[in-house]
Design an enzyme around this catalytic site. Structure first.
Site, mmCIF file in Angstrom:
data_model
loop_
_atom_site.group_PDB
_atom_site.id
_atom_site.type_symbol
_atom_site.label_atom_id
_atom_site.label_comp_id
_atom_site.label_asym_id
_atom_site.label_seq_id
_atom_site.Cartn_x
_atom_site.Cartn_y
_atom_site.Cartn_z
ATOM 1 N N SER A 266 0.844 -1.199 0.000
ATOM 2 C CA SER A 266 0.000 0.000 0.000
ATOM 3 C C SER A 266 0.878 1.246 0.000
ATOM 4 C CB SER A 266 -0.898 0.012 1.229
ATOM 5 O OG SER A 266 -0.135 0.406 2.349
ATOM 6 N N LYS A 267 0.217 2.385 -0.151
ATOM 7 C CA LYS A 267 0.935 3.660 -0.237
ATOM 8 C C LYS A 267 1.761 3.923 1.017
ATOM 9 C CE LYS A 267 -1.400 6.102 -3.776
ATOM 10 N NZ LYS A 267 -2.825 5.849 -3.982
ATOM 11 N N ARG A 268 1.366 3.319 2.136
ATOM 12 C CA ARG A 268 2.112 3.547 3.370
ATOM 13 C C ARG A 268 3.559 3.054 3.277
ATOM 14 N NH1 ARG A 268 -1.679 0.705 7.062
ATOM 15 N NH2 ARG A 268 -2.694 0.389 5.067
ATOM 16 N N GLU A 269 3.797 2.133 2.359
ATOM 17 C CA GLU A 269 5.150 1.582 2.212
ATOM 18 C C GLU A 269 6.109 2.568 1.547
ATOM 19 O OE1 GLU A 269 3.614 -1.870 3.728
ATOM 20 O OE2 GLU A 269 2.828 -1.323 1.781
#
Ligand code: GLU
Length: 506
Positions: A266-269
């Site tokens: 996900s974008k959090r990565e």
């Protein structure tokens, strides 16, 4: 062409709701590989029926990112020379919002044959139904409240201005289809609710539009992320309802890219958009190589592939069921392998725009008296020295900023440059001897090998006495490429200038 002489036609069908994610590039890549491998066509279709999520300019940026990756669109949406969107191909329009009359025709056909119906239920009522179902531990699904409205009742409600959607009446039975990666999939139809196929704004839903378009555009293989696998039975039922089952495309669902904890990336990565990787300076072919191996296994030892090699070796039956793990270290390694194989000209052409973004390089350009051609030559020499260790273009020059500084700008203490027990006197003497050796090397012999030969001859057993201070003097650093490489890059004049400026300080 496939076995039945049918043209292989694949499509990438992004919704323009943001940047192209690397998962999207992966889908597009496999579409492209399958089409290219079979001399087929790769089509780009824009799925913009979800009007609330549209992002301005997203289509243009996605096309640019695909082009950067070397994923070339044969048909559908492209951009022309002026950067404006353009369509190529005979099955257009290729933007769903321009195909509303087409969808309407097919939706009407389903209504007329009793396979679809008007539904006037309010969102509040639907929420209520869902709540009751959840309380009773039932799977949420539409309760068919509007299924049996008479044509007159429907007409009346429409005339009264009531808002409605069209639902597909899921028939009884079991739906089975073959997925090229996941194998046979079978679901009981009773688990599928009566799908909305046209929304109250008159736009079709994804499910309806994707089936109509894939059929009309003669798509042979639907390659997409595994998140769409649960929707596929609904699509199969629509193919059946339209009488298109025989020409139904093959389904190829691809496992999602996972993070190191084996969860969906996900974008959090951090960076997940193609633009981010591009801006970070990974060569396109390296990112493509990396992504290809997240979904496919050549079943050989080979790990480094050009696009041409991927096309040649690609085989749907070698696609992975398990999601590939996104590992930045692996990307760096692959990227370094690609950079190492580049010619210096190629490395220069791809890398220079990244170097030009660095302040230290801009500063150098302001100060230098070199001509444009000399600067180019100089940068190429630096690239030759750095090439082995680079894993992205933004690293160019970073470890070796001394190449872009003047002798005066090198900042180090004279005390640090003495080898072991040596004192300033010893160091000065060594530098004077090096100066003399350098003076005697003719310009045409100024190569790394010759400089090395001469310096080693001078130093004999006492390499540290000479090479340790020389490295400091040339680079202002204790760790750097070898002093032979640095001298070669700097050239005779600048190397001597750096040596002399230190001798003068003693
Ligand atoms: N528009 C869908 C998406 O953005 C495409 C799914 C499909 O390929 O069928 O993911």
């Amino acid at each position: 062409m496939d076995k039945n002489n049918k043209e292989i036609r694949t499509r990438f069908a992004p919704s323009p709701t943001g940047e192209l994610h690397i998962g999207g590039l992966k889908t597009a890549l496999f579409d492209y590989l399958l089409a290219r491998k079979n001399n087929g066509s790769f089509i780009l279709r824009v799925e913009d029926t979800d009007r609330k999520r549209l992002v301005e300019g997203a289509v243009e940026r996605m096309i640019a990112d695909l082009a950067w990756g070397g994923v070339k669109v044969d048909e559908g949406m492209k951009v022309d020379q002026n950067g404006a969107l353009a369509e190529v191909g005979k099955y257009g329009p290729y933007i769903q919002s321009e195909r509303l009359d087409i969808y309407k025709k097919y939706i009407d056909q389903l209504i007329d044959t009793g396979k679809a119906y008007h539904c006037f239920c309010s969102p509040e009522r639907l929420a209520e139904v869902r709540k009751t179902q959840q309380q009773n531990k039932q799977a949420p699904k539409y309760d068919r409240h509007c299924l049996n409205l008479s044509p007159e009742e429907v007409q009346k409600k429409i005339e009264a201005g009531e808002s409605y959607v069209i639902r597909f009446k899921i028939p009884e039975g079991i739906t089975t289809f073959e997925d090229e990666v996941f194998g046979e999939v079978s679901v009981k139809n009773e688990t599928l609710g009566d799908q909305v196929i046209m929304k109250s704004d008159g736009f079709p839903t994804y499910h309806l539009a994707v089936v109509v378009d894939d059929h009309l555009m003669k798509i042979s293989h639907v390659i997409r992320g595994a998140e769409w696998l649960p929707s596929t039975p609904k699509h199969v039922l629509l193919y059946e309802a339209f009488g298109w089952k025989k020409e139904m495309p093959k389904f190829v669902h691809m496992a999602n890219i996972l993070n190191k904890n084996k969860k969906k990336l996900s974008k959090r990565e951090g960076s997940v958009s193609v633009a981010d990787f591009r801006e970070e300076g990974y060569p396109a072919e390296a990112l493509i190589n990396f992504i290809a191996l997240l979904g496919w296994n050549p079943k050989t030892e080979q790990e480094i592939f050009t696009m041409e090699e991927l096309i040649k070796q690609f085989d749907v039956t070698k696609m992975n069921r398990a999601g590939g793990v996104f590992d930045l270290d692996r990307l760096s390694w692959i990227s370094n392998q690609h950079i190492k194989k580049m010619s210096i000209d190629d490395l220069y052409n791809q890398g220079i725009e990244f170097l030009e973004k660095q302040d230290f390089y801009q500063q150098f350009l302001k100060n230098t008296s070199l001509t444009t051609a000399e600067i180019k030559n100089y940068v190429k020499k630096i690239l030759k020295v750095e090439q082995e260790r680079l894993s992205k273009f933004t690293e160019i020059g970073i470890e070796n900023k001394f190449f872009f500084k003047t002798a005066e700008e090198l900042d180090f203490s004279l005390e640090d440059i003495n080898w072991k027990e040596n004192n300033a006197e010893d160091t000065k003497k060594a530098l004077i001897e090096i100066e003399e050796v350098f003076q005697n090397i003719p310009e045409e012999k100024w190569t790394e090998e010759y400089i090395q030969e001469q310096l080693l001859e001078l130093a004999g057993e006492k390499r540290g006495d000479y090479l340790f201070p020389l490295r400091w003097v040339l680079s202002g650093q204790q760790k750097s490429p070898s002093p032979f490489e640095i001298s070669w890059v700097l050239g005779k004049e600048e190397s001597l200038r750096r040596i002399q400026s230190v001798i003068n300080k003693f």
